[in-house]
Write a protein that holds these residues in place. Structure first.
Motif, PDB file in Angstrom:
ATOM      1  N   MET A  43       0.825  -1.206   0.000  1.00 26.44           N
ATOM      2  CA  MET A  43       0.000   0.000   0.000  1.00 26.44           C
ATOM      3  C   MET A  43       0.864   1.264   0.000  1.00 26.44           C
ATOM      4  SD  MET A  43      -3.244  -0.796   2.471  1.00 26.44           S
ATOM      5  CE  MET A  43      -2.297  -0.952   3.951  1.00 26.44           C
ATOM      6  N   TRP A  44       2.045   1.184   0.573  1.00 29.35           N
ATOM      7  CA  TRP A  44       2.909   2.357   0.710  1.00 29.35           C
ATOM      8  C   TRP A  44       3.603   2.729  -0.596  1.00 29.35           C
ATOM      9  CZ3 TRP A  44       8.538   2.300   1.341  1.00 29.35           C
ATOM     10  CH2 TRP A  44       9.059   3.553   1.656  1.00 29.35           C
ATOM     11  N   SER A  47       1.861   4.911  -3.137  1.00 27.90           N
ATOM     12  CA  SER A  47       1.441   6.221  -2.656  1.00 27.90           C
ATOM     13  C   SER A  47       2.479   7.311  -2.920  1.00 27.90           C
ATOM     14  CB  SER A  47       1.115   6.161  -1.166  1.00 27.90           C
ATOM     15  OG  SER A  47       2.282   5.889  -0.419  1.00 27.90           O
ATOM     16  N   HIS A  63      -4.906   0.375  -2.127  1.00 34.24           N
ATOM     17  CA  HIS A  63      -5.315   0.835  -0.805  1.00 34.24           C
ATOM     18  C   HIS A  63      -6.581   0.138  -0.300  1.00 34.24           C
ATOM     19  CE1 HIS A  63      -2.118   3.664  -1.124  1.00 34.24           C
ATOM     20  NE2 HIS A  63      -2.352   4.050   0.108  1.00 34.24           N
ATOM     21  N   TYR A  66      -6.412  -2.537   2.868  1.00 33.73           N
ATOM     22  CA  TYR A  66      -6.407  -2.183   4.292  1.00 33.73           C
ATOM     23  C   TYR A  66      -7.160  -3.201   5.141  1.00 33.73           C
ATOM     24  CZ  TYR A  66     -11.158  -0.327   3.826  1.00 33.73           C
ATOM     25  OH  TYR A  66     -12.497  -0.196   3.598  1.00 33.73           O
TER      26      TYR A  66
END
Length: 144
Positions: A43-44, A47, A63, A66
Motif C-alpha cells: 500500500m505504501w 502512494s 489501498h 487495508y
C-alpha cells in the motif's frame, strides 16, 4: 538471505527461521506480522507522488488492501492491542459507510466548457439542504 557457515551459527539460523515462521496461537504470530508488513509495503509504494500520478488506479485499488492489513495486524498483535485501536477502526468504518451512502446521490450537470487555459469547468446543480464541498469525477478520456 542469511548464510550460516559454522555448525553453531547453523543452529542459530535454524532457530531464528523457526521463530520467524512460527504461527503461534497463544502469543505473537510472527508470520502474520510479516504478512501485514508486506501488505503495508504494497500500500505504501504506490502512494509515492510519481507512482500515484502515473498509475492512479494501482494506487487506488492497492489501498483496498487495508482490510487484509488490519486482519493480519490483529492476528499479529493480539486482542489487547486491537481493543486499543478498535475505536479508530469503528470511526473509520462509520466514515466509509457514510461516504458510500453519500456517493449514491447524483448531482446533475448544468453546463460544461473548456477554458482558454485548457481547464474544464463543470457547473453542477446544488441541492439547498446539502452543500457539496468535494465531488469525485471520473473522466474516461483525455481532453485535447
Amino acid at each position: 538471505m542469511i548464510k550460516c557457515k559454522t555448525e553453531n551459527n547453523n543452529k542459530i539460523c535454524k532457530m531464528m527461521l523457526s521463530q520467524a515462521l512460527e504461527w503461534s496461537k497463544t502469543y505473537v504470530s510472527n508470520v502474520a506480522g510479516i504478512i501485514a508488513s508486506v501488505i503495508a509495503l504494497a500500500m505504501w509504494v504506490p502512494s509515492f507522488p510519481k507512482f500515484r500520478r502515473k498509475m492512479f488506479e494501482v494506487f487506488f485499488y492497492s489501498h483496498h488492501l487495508y482490510t487484509l492489513y488490519i486482519l493480519f495486524y490483529g492476528i499479529h498483535v493480539g486482542v489487547e492491542y486491537m481493543c486499543m485501536i478498535a475505536p479508530g477502526i469503528f470511526l473509520f468504518l462509520v466514515d466509509r459507510h457514510l461516504r458510500f451512502l453519500q456517493s449514491r446521490q447524483n448531482a446533475p450537470l448544468l453546463s460544461a466548457r473548456i477554458l482558454p487555459c485548457a481547464a474544464l469547468e463543470l457547473n453542477f446543480a446544488k441541492t439547498p439542504s446539502k452543500p457539496i464541498k468535494i465531488i469525485m469525477i471520473k473522466i474516461t478520456s483525455k481532453l485535447k
